[in-house]
Design a protein around this motif. Structure first.
Motif, PDB file in Angstrom:
ATOM      1  N   THR A  49       0.842  -1.198   0.000  1.00  0.00           N
ATOM      2  CA  THR A  49       0.000   0.000   0.000  1.00  0.00           C
ATOM      3  C   THR A  49       0.877   1.248   0.000  1.00  0.00           C
ATOM      4  OG1 THR A  49      -1.757  -1.177   1.150  1.00  0.00           O
ATOM      5  CG2 THR A  49      -1.821   1.230   1.232  1.00  0.00           C
ATOM      6  N   ARG A  50       1.923   1.250   0.806  1.00  0.00           N
ATOM      7  CA  ARG A  50       2.840   2.394   0.877  1.00  0.00           C
ATOM      8  C   ARG A  50       3.604   2.554  -0.441  1.00  0.00           C
ATOM      9  NH1 ARG A  50       4.082   7.135   1.447  1.00  0.00           N
ATOM     10  NH2 ARG A  50       6.176   7.632   2.071  1.00  0.00           N
ATOM     11  N   VAL A  51       4.106   1.467  -0.991  1.00  0.00           N
ATOM     12  CA  VAL A  51       4.846   1.529  -2.257  1.00  0.00           C
ATOM     13  C   VAL A  51       3.933   2.034  -3.366  1.00  0.00           C
ATOM     14  CG1 VAL A  51       6.047   0.154  -4.012  1.00  0.00           C
ATOM     15  CG2 VAL A  51       6.501  -0.249  -1.575  1.00  0.00           C
ATOM     16  N   ARG A  52       2.713   1.524  -3.427  1.00  0.00           N
ATOM     17  CA  ARG A  52       1.754   1.973  -4.435  1.00  0.00           C
ATOM     18  C   ARG A  52       1.466   3.461  -4.273  1.00  0.00           C
ATOM     19  NH1 ARG A  52      -3.267  -0.934  -3.693  1.00  0.00           N
ATOM     20  NH2 ARG A  52      -3.773   0.734  -2.255  1.00  0.00           N
ATOM     21  N   GLY A  53       1.329   3.931  -3.055  1.00  0.00           N
ATOM     22  CA  GLY A  53       1.081   5.350  -2.801  1.00  0.00           C
ATOM     23  C   GLY A  53       2.221   6.224  -3.301  1.00  0.00           C
ATOM     24  N   ILE A  54       3.446   5.789  -3.070  1.00  0.00           N
ATOM     25  CA  ILE A  54       4.620   6.542  -3.550  1.00  0.00           C
ATOM     26  C   ILE A  54       4.614   6.602  -5.072  1.00  0.00           C
ATOM     27  CG2 ILE A  54       7.147   6.527  -3.710  1.00  0.00           C
ATOM     28  CD1 ILE A  54       7.103   5.190  -0.877  1.00  0.00           C
ATOM     29  N   VAL A  55       4.416   5.462  -5.702  1.00  0.00           N
ATOM     30  CA  VAL A  55       4.417   5.393  -7.169  1.00  0.00           C
ATOM     31  C   VAL A  55       3.301   6.259  -7.741  1.00  0.00           C
ATOM     32  CG1 VAL A  55       4.019   3.854  -9.138  1.00  0.00           C
ATOM     33  CG2 VAL A  55       5.562   3.158  -7.288  1.00  0.00           C
ATOM     34  N   GLN A  56       2.110   6.167  -7.179  1.00  0.00           N
ATOM     35  CA  GLN A  56       0.990   6.961  -7.681  1.00  0.00           C
ATOM     36  C   GLN A  56       1.248   8.455  -7.535  1.00  0.00           C
ATOM     37  OE1 GLN A  56      -2.285   5.274  -5.458  1.00  0.00           O
ATOM     38  NE2 GLN A  56      -2.894   3.983  -7.190  1.00  0.00           N
ATOM     39  N   ALA A  57       1.828   8.864  -6.429  1.00  0.00           N
ATOM     40  CA  ALA A  57       2.103  10.294  -6.209  1.00  0.00           C
ATOM     41  C   ALA A  57       3.063  10.836  -7.273  1.00  0.00           C
ATOM     42  CB  ALA A  57       2.682  10.504  -4.812  1.00  0.00           C
ATOM     43  N   TYR A  58       4.103  10.083  -7.572  1.00  0.00           N
ATOM     44  CA  TYR A  58       5.080  10.573  -8.553  1.00  0.00           C
ATOM     45  C   TYR A  58       4.563  10.442  -9.985  1.00  0.00           C
ATOM     46  CZ  TYR A  58       8.337  11.623  -4.913  1.00  0.00           C
ATOM     47  OH  TYR A  58       8.933  12.196  -3.818  1.00  0.00           O
ATOM     48  N   ARG A  59       3.746   9.440 -10.260  1.00  0.00           N
ATOM     49  CA  ARG A  59       3.099   9.360 -11.580  1.00  0.00           C
ATOM     50  C   ARG A  59       2.212  10.586 -11.788  1.00  0.00           C
ATOM     51  NH1 ARG A  59      -0.555   5.823 -12.920  1.00  0.00           N
ATOM     52  NH2 ARG A  59       0.031   5.728 -15.077  1.00  0.00           N
ATOM     53  N   HIS A  60       1.493  10.965 -10.735  1.00  0.00           N
ATOM     54  CA  HIS A  60       0.602  12.129 -10.810  1.00  0.00           C
ATOM     55  C   HIS A  60       1.406  13.399 -11.083  1.00  0.00           C
ATOM     56  CE1 HIS A  60      -2.957  14.520 -10.102  1.00  0.00           C
ATOM     57  NE2 HIS A  60      -2.265  15.266  -9.258  1.00  0.00           N
ATOM     58  N   ARG A  61       2.569  13.528 -10.471  1.00  0.00           N
ATOM     59  CA  ARG A  61       3.404  14.715 -10.702  1.00  0.00           C
ATOM     60  C   ARG A  61       3.834  14.799 -12.160  1.00  0.00           C
ATOM     61  NH1 ARG A  61       5.048  17.288  -6.129  1.00  0.00           N
ATOM     62  NH2 ARG A  61       7.001  18.043  -7.024  1.00  0.00           N
ATOM     63  N   VAL A  62       4.179  13.674 -12.768  1.00  0.00           N
ATOM     64  CA  VAL A  62       4.545  13.667 -14.195  1.00  0.00           C
ATOM     65  C   VAL A  62       3.332  14.058 -15.032  1.00  0.00           C
ATOM     66  CG1 VAL A  62       5.241  12.208 -16.147  1.00  0.00           C
ATOM     67  CG2 VAL A  62       6.426  12.003 -13.938  1.00  0.00           C
ATOM     68  N   MET A  63       2.175  13.513 -14.681  1.00  0.00           N
ATOM     69  CA  MET A  63       0.959  13.827 -15.440  1.00  0.00           C
ATOM     70  C   MET A  63       0.627  15.316 -15.336  1.00  0.00           C
ATOM     71  SD  MET A  63      -1.122  10.344 -14.560  1.00  0.00           S
ATOM     72  CE  MET A  63      -2.629  10.771 -15.395  1.00  0.00           C
ATOM     73  N   LEU A  64       0.862  15.923 -14.176  1.00  0.00           N
ATOM     74  CA  LEU A  64       0.659  17.374 -14.040  1.00  0.00           C
ATOM     75  C   LEU A  64       1.557  18.143 -15.004  1.00  0.00           C
ATOM     76  CD1 LEU A  64       0.423  17.991 -10.190  1.00  0.00           C
ATOM     77  CD2 LEU A  64      -1.339  18.462 -11.898  1.00  0.00           C
ATOM     78  N   ARG A  65       2.803  17.723 -15.101  1.00  0.00           N
ATOM     79  CA  ARG A  65       3.750  18.418 -15.981  1.00  0.00           C
ATOM     80  C   ARG A  65       3.347  18.300 -17.452  1.00  0.00           C
ATOM     81  NH1 ARG A  65       8.849  20.326 -14.029  1.00  0.00           N
ATOM     82  NH2 ARG A  65       9.016  21.092 -16.156  1.00  0.00           N
ATOM     83  N   CYS A  66       2.606  17.264 -17.790  1.00  0.00           N
ATOM     84  CA  CYS A  66       2.172  17.048 -19.175  1.00  0.00           C
ATOM     85  C   CYS A  66       0.867  17.773 -19.491  1.00  0.00           C
ATOM     86  CB  CYS A  66       1.999  15.548 -19.441  1.00  0.00           C
ATOM     87  SG  CYS A  66       3.535  14.624 -19.370  1.00  0.00           S
ATOM     88  N   ASP A  67       0.247  18.388 -18.507  1.00  0.00           N
ATOM     89  CA  ASP A  67      -1.044  19.048 -18.675  1.00  0.00           C
ATOM     90  C   ASP A  67      -0.862  20.562 -18.600  1.00  0.00           C
ATOM     91  OD1 ASP A  67      -3.599  20.147 -18.412  1.00  0.00           O
ATOM     92  OD2 ASP A  67      -4.329  18.463 -17.221  1.00  0.00           O
TER      93      ASP A  67
END
Length: 95
Positions: A49-67
């Protein structure tokens, strides 16, 4: 199923940790890759759960940069946001 936001720039693939690292190198905010590696190293890898949360947070940051709309919102000044909120509060009080 919820609608996903439309991204104007091509979002890089981030299906694996290697792809996420590559995306953070190119699209991440300054220091994101280092922070990601530090958080991942400090996490208990058995705590999925913690690892998934870390990965999701950083994926979201990349997606923000693409928007472009998200980046425009992030670039707004505090004064601009405060002014807009003040206007909305005043409109709500006028009703």
């Amino acid at each position: 199923m919820t609608a996903q936001p439309e991204h104007h720039a091509a979002v890089p693939p981030m299906r694996t940790l290697a792809e996420l690292r590559a995306a953070l190198r190119v699209w991440g905010f300054p220091g994101d890759l280092e922070s990601f590696e530090r958080e991942l190293a400090d996490a208990d890898l058995d705590d999925l759960t913690r690892v998934r949360g870390i990965v999701q947070a950083y994926r979201h940051r990349v997606m923000l940069r693409c928007d472009p709309q998200a980046m425009a919102a992030l670039m707004r000044s505090t004064a601009d946001v405060a002014f807009e909120l003040g206007q909305k509060v005043a409109e709500g009080n006028a009703r």
